[in-house]
Design a protein around this motif. Sequence first.
Motif, short mmCIF file in Angstrom:
data_model
loop_
_atom_site.label_atom_id
_atom_site.label_comp_id
_atom_site.label_asym_id
_atom_site.label_seq_id
_atom_site.Cartn_x
_atom_site.Cartn_y
_atom_site.Cartn_z
N THR A 26 0.84 -1.20 0.00
CA THR A 26 0.00 0.00 0.00
C THR A 26 0.87 1.25 0.00
OG1 THR A 26 -1.74 -1.17 1.19
CG2 THR A 26 -1.81 1.23 1.25
N GLY A 29 2.33 1.77 -3.35
CA GLY A 29 1.29 2.31 -4.23
C GLY A 29 1.08 3.79 -4.01
N LEU A 30 1.09 4.21 -2.75
CA LEU A 30 0.96 5.64 -2.45
C LEU A 30 2.14 6.42 -3.01
CD1 LEU A 30 -0.39 5.60 1.21
CD2 LEU A 30 -1.51 6.61 -0.78
N SER A 33 1.71 6.68 -6.67
CA SER A 33 0.64 7.65 -6.96
C SER A 33 1.14 9.08 -6.85
CB SER A 33 -0.53 7.44 -6.00
OG SER A 33 -1.08 6.17 -6.15
N LEU A 36 3.22 9.79 -9.92
CA LEU A 36 2.39 9.98 -11.11
C LEU A 36 1.65 11.32 -11.08
CD1 LEU A 36 0.98 6.37 -11.59
CD2 LEU A 36 2.65 7.57 -13.02
N VAL A 37 1.17 11.71 -9.91
CA VAL A 37 0.48 12.99 -9.78
C VAL A 37 1.44 14.14 -10.07
CG1 VAL A 37 -0.55 14.55 -8.08
CG2 VAL A 37 -1.39 12.24 -8.30
N LEU A 59 -3.35 13.66 -0.99
CA LEU A 59 -2.51 12.50 -1.30
C LEU A 59 -1.16 12.59 -0.59
CD1 LEU A 59 -2.28 9.87 -2.94
CD2 LEU A 59 -1.36 11.24 -4.81
#
Length: 89
Positions: A26, A29-30, A33, A36-37, A59
């Motif tokens: 997890t 993944g954060l 993320s 990617l952001v 986020l």
Amino acid sequence: MPLWLDLLRTPMAAPETLALRRMRRTWQGLCLSVALVVAFFTQIHTAIGRGAPCFVAALLVGAGLYTWLYVRRKNAADSAFLERAGEPG
């Protein structure tokens, strides 16, 4: 004692439990993320509009808090493992 032998004797981390593995994935993944952001912020801003900075901030805060929680639990598991193994922790 030679350095390589001293490093060889260094205690290893605790075996990863299913809960810690889930937390690690997890967390990864954060982190992905967030990357990617950051990479596609212009496109996200175009799609979401004025809410994009709030989304990014949420986020980042979520990733930071989850990092703190994961590191805390991982260190506790490692310390407990070392205590059971008889190593000074």
